[in-house]
Structure formats: C-alpha cells, structure tokens
Design a protein around this motif. Structure first.
Motif, PDB file in Angstrom:
ATOM      1  N   LEU A 143       0.750  -1.405  -0.009  1.00 13.63           N
ATOM      2  CA  LEU A 143       0.257  -0.313   0.255  1.00 13.63           C
ATOM      3  C   LEU A 143       1.061   1.330   0.013  1.00 13.63           C
ATOM      4  CD1 LEU A 143      -3.243  -0.551   2.388  1.00 13.63           C
ATOM      5  CD2 LEU A 143      -3.311  -0.962   0.129  1.00 13.63           C
ATOM      6  N   ASP A 144       2.027   1.293  -0.399  1.00 17.24           N
ATOM      7  CA  ASP A 144       2.881   2.553  -0.759  1.00 17.24           C
ATOM      8  C   ASP A 144       2.327   3.747  -1.316  1.00 17.24           C
ATOM      9  OD1 ASP A 144       5.392   4.459   0.112  1.00 17.24           O
ATOM     10  OD2 ASP A 144       6.310   3.218  -1.290  1.00 17.24           O
ATOM     11  N   GLY A 145       2.278   4.195  -0.320  1.00 15.99           N
ATOM     12  CA  GLY A 145       1.528   5.453  -1.376  1.00 15.99           C
ATOM     13  C   GLY A 145       0.217   5.372  -1.753  1.00 15.99           C
ATOM     14  N   ALA A 146      -0.368   4.652  -0.789  1.00 12.91           N
ATOM     15  CA  ALA A 146      -1.816   4.430  -0.953  1.00 12.91           C
ATOM     16  C   ALA A 146      -3.109   5.689   0.134  1.00 12.91           C
ATOM     17  CB  ALA A 146      -2.341   3.376  -0.385  1.00 12.91           C
ATOM     18  N   SER A 147      -3.803   5.930  -1.033  1.00 10.89           N
ATOM     19  CA  SER A 147      -4.853   6.600   0.014  1.00 10.89           C
ATOM     20  C   SER A 147      -5.516   6.278   1.175  1.00 10.89           C
ATOM     21  CB  SER A 147      -5.606   8.032  -1.065  1.00 10.89           C
ATOM     22  OG  SER A 147      -6.230   6.935  -1.397  1.00 10.89           O
ATOM     23  N   VAL A 148      -6.224   6.270   1.928  1.00 15.35           N
ATOM     24  CA  VAL A 148      -6.786   5.873   3.382  1.00 15.35           C
ATOM     25  C   VAL A 148      -7.443   6.213   3.680  1.00 15.35           C
ATOM     26  CG1 VAL A 148      -6.399   3.595   5.321  1.00 15.35           C
ATOM     27  CG2 VAL A 148      -4.251   3.950   3.382  1.00 15.35           C
ATOM     28  N   CYS A 149      -9.004   5.675   3.871  1.00 14.60           N
ATOM     29  CA  CYS A 149      -9.994   6.061   4.382  1.00 14.60           C
ATOM     30  C   CYS A 149      -9.956   6.101   6.180  1.00 14.60           C
ATOM     31  CB  CYS A 149     -10.812   6.122   3.474  1.00 14.60           C
ATOM     32  SG  CYS A 149     -11.959   6.842   2.589  1.00 14.60           S
ATOM     33  N   LEU A 150      -9.859   7.405   6.642  1.00 18.16           N
ATOM     34  CA  LEU A 150      -9.462   7.183   8.559  1.00 18.16           C
ATOM     35  C   LEU A 150     -10.912   7.901   8.454  1.00 18.16           C
ATOM     36  CD1 LEU A 150      -5.849   7.368   8.643  1.00 18.16           C
ATOM     37  CD2 LEU A 150      -7.347   5.353   8.632  1.00 18.16           C
ATOM     38  N   GLN A 151     -11.070   7.448  10.348  1.00 19.29           N
ATOM     39  CA  GLN A 151     -12.116   8.464  11.099  1.00 19.29           C
ATOM     40  C   GLN A 151     -11.187   9.115  11.999  1.00 19.29           C
ATOM     41  OE1 GLN A 151     -15.027   6.025  12.713  1.00 19.29           O
ATOM     42  NE2 GLN A 151     -16.399   7.464  12.740  1.00 19.29           N
ATOM     43  N   PRO A 152     -11.037  10.183  11.850  1.00 15.90           N
ATOM     44  CA  PRO A 152     -10.776  10.977  13.079  1.00 15.90           C
ATOM     45  C   PRO A 152     -10.681  10.875  14.169  1.00 15.90           C
ATOM     46  CG  PRO A 152     -12.177  12.357  11.724  1.00 15.90           C
ATOM     47  CD  PRO A 152     -12.267  11.484  11.228  1.00 15.90           C
ATOM     48  N   GLY A 153      -9.818  10.731  15.602  1.00 15.86           N
ATOM     49  CA  GLY A 153      -9.519  10.932  16.499  1.00 15.86           C
ATOM     50  C   GLY A 153     -10.316   9.621  17.087  1.00 15.86           C
ATOM     51  N   SER A 154      -9.293   8.457  16.250  1.00 18.44           N
ATOM     52  CA  SER A 154      -9.749   7.139  16.069  1.00 18.44           C
ATOM     53  C   SER A 154      -8.469   6.188  17.041  1.00 18.44           C
ATOM     54  CB  SER A 154     -10.525   6.827  15.581  1.00 18.44           C
ATOM     55  OG  SER A 154      -9.323   6.436  14.035  1.00 18.44           O
ATOM     56  N   THR A 155      -8.151   5.344  17.058  1.00 17.41           N
ATOM     57  CA  THR A 155      -6.996   4.327  18.062  1.00 17.41           C
ATOM     58  C   THR A 155      -6.310   4.276  15.924  1.00 17.41           C
ATOM     59  OG1 THR A 155      -8.209   2.867  18.079  1.00 17.41           O
ATOM     60  CG2 THR A 155      -7.198   3.658  20.109  1.00 17.41           C
ATOM     61  N   THR A 156      -7.230   4.117  15.140  1.00 15.09           N
ATOM     62  CA  THR A 156      -7.264   3.326  14.073  1.00 15.09           C
ATOM     63  C   THR A 156      -6.161   4.705  13.607  1.00 15.09           C
ATOM     64  OG1 THR A 156      -9.146   2.249  14.188  1.00 15.09           O
ATOM     65  CG2 THR A 156      -7.611   2.532  11.573  1.00 15.09           C
ATOM     66  N   GLU A 157      -6.607   5.863  13.438  1.00 11.06           N
ATOM     67  CA  GLU A 157      -5.669   7.282  13.077  1.00 11.06           C
ATOM     68  C   GLU A 157      -3.922   6.849  13.537  1.00 11.06           C
ATOM     69  OE1 GLU A 157      -5.525  11.824  12.434  1.00 11.06           O
ATOM     70  OE2 GLU A 157      -7.268  11.190  13.645  1.00 11.06           O
ATOM     71  N   LEU A 158      -3.792   6.373  14.693  1.00  2.68           N
ATOM     72  CA  LEU A 158      -2.504   6.573  14.891  1.00  2.68           C
ATOM     73  C   LEU A 158      -1.538   5.210  14.629  1.00  2.68           C
ATOM     74  CD1 LEU A 158      -3.841   7.721  18.535  1.00  2.68           C
ATOM     75  CD2 LEU A 158      -2.490   9.429  16.559  1.00  2.68           C
ATOM     76  N   ASN A 159      -2.324   4.254  14.563  1.00  2.00           N
ATOM     77  CA  ASN A 159      -1.569   3.263  14.389  1.00  2.00           C
ATOM     78  C   ASN A 159      -1.559   2.905  12.867  1.00  2.00           C
ATOM     79  OD1 ASN A 159      -2.618   2.203  16.590  1.00  2.00           O
ATOM     80  ND2 ASN A 159      -4.455   1.084  16.163  1.00  2.00           N
ATOM     81  N   VAL A 160      -2.856   3.321  11.825  1.00  2.64           N
ATOM     82  CA  VAL A 160      -1.993   3.430  10.346  1.00  2.64           C
ATOM     83  C   VAL A 160      -0.745   4.100  10.173  1.00  2.64           C
ATOM     84  CG1 VAL A 160      -3.057   4.080   8.220  1.00  2.64           C
ATOM     85  CG2 VAL A 160      -4.614   2.957   9.219  1.00  2.64           C
ATOM     86  N   ALA A 161      -0.795   5.559  10.728  1.00  2.00           N
ATOM     87  CA  ALA A 161       0.687   6.155  10.421  1.00  2.00           C
ATOM     88  C   ALA A 161       1.412   5.771  11.237  1.00  2.00           C
ATOM     89  CB  ALA A 161       0.212   7.659  11.296  1.00  2.00           C
ATOM     90  N   ASP A 162       1.439   4.244  12.214  1.00  2.00           N
ATOM     91  CA  ASP A 162       2.366   4.019  12.841  1.00  2.00           C
ATOM     92  C   ASP A 162       2.804   2.461  12.284  1.00  2.00           C
ATOM     93  OD1 ASP A 162       2.758   5.277  15.291  1.00  2.00           O
ATOM     94  OD2 ASP A 162       1.947   4.164  16.132  1.00  2.00           O
ATOM     95  N   TYR A 163       1.970   1.840  11.356  1.00  2.00           N
ATOM     96  CA  TYR A 163       2.090   0.696  10.013  1.00  2.00           C
ATOM     97  C   TYR A 163       3.140   1.085   9.096  1.00  2.00           C
ATOM     98  CZ  TYR A 163       1.661  -3.164   7.647  1.00  2.00           C
ATOM     99  OH  TYR A 163       1.854  -4.479   6.706  1.00  2.00           O
TER     100      TYR A 163
END
Length: 337
Positions: A143-163
């Motif tokens: 997924l390098d360079g991919a656009s990812v749909c995320l909800q702000p304020g969720s742990t997912t937002e932080l986890n995706v950035a870390d991944y």
C-alpha cells in the motif's frame, strides 16, 4: 515553639495529595430518570444499528440492555445515543450519556487523561485494511503511497500512521468524521483502502449485500484493539455494576445458562449456580441491585454466546480469541462469590 509546630503541621497538610472530589451518583441519576443513557455507534452491523422498526440491535446494544436489566430488572429501560469517534468521550464526560458501548479501544492514554475507565472487554479486535478487489492488492505491505480512508480521533488513525512508518511507506490519509460519508468515499473510489477494526470492516462488507464480494480484507492485523464499555472514573458503584454485568454474561455461558433453560437450574446443587441465581451469597445487594440481577440480565439478552450468535456470527466473523478461556479464547470472568 507552638508557632513552629503549627507551621510544620500546616506545611505537612499542604504536602498531602489533593482529596478526590465526590463522584457523581450515576446510578442514582439513572434510577431517578427511569432509564439508562448508552452511547453507541451510529450504524455498525453486528454491534449497534437500528433495524427497520428503529430498535437497536448488536453486541454493544445488547451490552447496554444487560446493564439496564441489572439495574431495573428490565432490559428495555435504555435510550441509545448515537456518538461519533470524535464526540463520544465528550458525551460521556459531560453526562450526555451514562456509559459508552460503541467499539471503543481500551488504551492507557484514554484512562490516564480523559477521566474515564474501561469496565472490561466484550470484543478482542485488531485493525486491518480493506481494498477493492479490482485494485489487485493482496497485502498491506503493497500500500505504499496509497490513500486511506480514516476516522479522525480513532486509534485506527494513529495505528495506520505507525504501520506505514514502520514499513517505510508513504501514507495519504483521507480523514472523514461521519462514518457513512467515509464508507461512501471508499465505495466511490476516493481512497484506495479503508482502515478500521476487522469487525467494522466485516460489518461494512455484509452491509453492501452482493456488492460486498467486490471488497477484500487484507490478511495483516496490525494492532491490538480490546473493545469494551466505558464509564466516568470515580463513580465506582456504577463501574462495578457495568463490569460485573459483563462478567455475568460470560459466567452464564460458562455455566450453560441461557434464557430458555433458566428454570431448569433453580434446583441445581452447584453452589456457583446458586450464587449466580441470587439464591445464596447476597451478591446483588453488595452491588446495589437486587440479588437476582444476573437472572434479569440473562432474561433480557441471554448469555454472551447468545449475543454473539445473534449479532456477530451473521457478519461472518469467527469467534476466534473471543471464545471462552476453557475453549482456547480470552473470555474469562473472575469468580462470582
């Protein structure tokens, strides 16, 4: 000399930790109001979503009903309040809701900074990515360079950035607060991937009907997401009721007790069963509810397995680590005694 002693005593008093402010009586407020206010997701199949009659269904919705049954002996005495990823904690802190039961991850920061406390885990989950089958991607590492749909304020937002950072990949996040708008953005191709809990992604795919076959859940699970009910910190009487209601659901499954066979257990010689039924031990009164509170919980929603089969199984998610500890899973309730 006296002045010195007084000065020393005053200094010692100032050095003591500040006394905690008296906690609000949430249980008293709920009883005076006549119903529980429970914050849920706006629309997540399997967890909390209104059916065609407007009645809320799902694992989290049933957790709310179970708490209402423990307090009132009636699982219908609950009002469901839809909350977003961004406003859910404010709603709880402000008293707009009495508790959250809405796919919320238990983290250190949320307990240490927000004045909230998790009562337990009703679903062990993890973050993953979903893509359209036409994209031809079979691994999150592509997924390098991919656009990812995320909800702000969720742990997912932080986890995706870390991944993405761990894997030296470029991330183009598309942050959309409204869940339905976010899902629509993914379905229309505005982003390459949709990241969330695996349970949420599976619920989305089921909700698409035949079109769900166009979406692929990538195999990598890249976070720990213990989801569970949340209450305000400091009001420990209400906290105890929410926590032990969850444990009662798990214990009922361990004991084999459900709505259909409750009566058959009344003459059981098993002391664990007798305590569960409220026939010995006085446990309910110790919690501040009736001694048959656990019976009322089971009458309202069944045991944990009943809730799972009714709500989560139709989404296609296997029970996996959410099985009982006696079956190789993580669901474990302390003794009710």
């Amino acid at each position: 000399m006296i002045r010195t002693i007084l000065a020393a005593g005053f200094a010692a008093l100032l050095a003591l930790p500040a006394l905690a402010q008296p906690a609000a009586d949430t249980l008293g407020a709920i009883r005076a109001r006549g119903h529980l206010l429970c914050g849920v997701t706006p629309n997540t199949v399997g967890f909390a979503t209104p059916d065609s009659r407007g009645d809320w269904q799902g694992l989290d919705a049933d957790t709310c009903r179970a708490v209402a049954a423990a307090i009132f002996g009636d699982g219908t005495k609950v009002r469901f309040i839809p909350t977003t990823a961004q406003n859910r904690f404010t709603a709880l802190q402000s008293g707009e809701v009495d508790m959250l039961s809405r796919a919320t991850t238990w983290t250190l920061g949320r307990e240490a900074q927000l004045g909230l406390v998790f009562a337990g885990v009703n679903y062990y989950d993890g973050n993953a990515f979903m893509v359209r089958r036409s994209l031809g991607v079979d691994s999150a590492t592509r997924l390098d360079g991919a656009s990812v749909c995320l909800q702000p304020g969720s742990t997912t937002e932080l986890n995706v950035a870390d991944y993405f950072r761990r894997n030296n990949m470029r991330l183009n996040p598309l942050l959309i607060e409204n869940l339905e708008e976010l899902r629509a953005a993914f379905a229309s191709g505005r982003c390459d991937a949709y990241a969330s809990d695996t349970s949420t992604l599976a619920a989305f795919r089921v909700g698409q009907g035949a079109a769900g076959a166009d979406y692929v859940l990538l195999p990598e699970i890249f976070s720990k997401e213990p989801l569970g009910p949340v209450v305000r910190k400091g009001d420990w009487k209400f906290f105890d009721i929410v926590r032990w209601t969850l444990f009662a659901l798990i214990t009922a499954e361990e004991l084999g007790i459900n709505r259909d066979n409750l009566a058959s257990f009344e003459s059981s010689p098993n002391p664990d069963v007798q305590r569960f039924l409220g026939r010995s031990g006085d446990l309910g009164r110790q919690l501040g509810v009736s001694n048959d509170w656990a019976v009322q919980v089971v009458r309202a929603v069944g045991n944990f397995s009943d809730m799972w089969e009714r709500s989560v199984t139709p989404t296609g998610m296997p029970r996996g680590v959410n099985r009982l500890w006696t079956q190789g899973g993580l669901m474990y309730a302390p003794p009710m005694r």
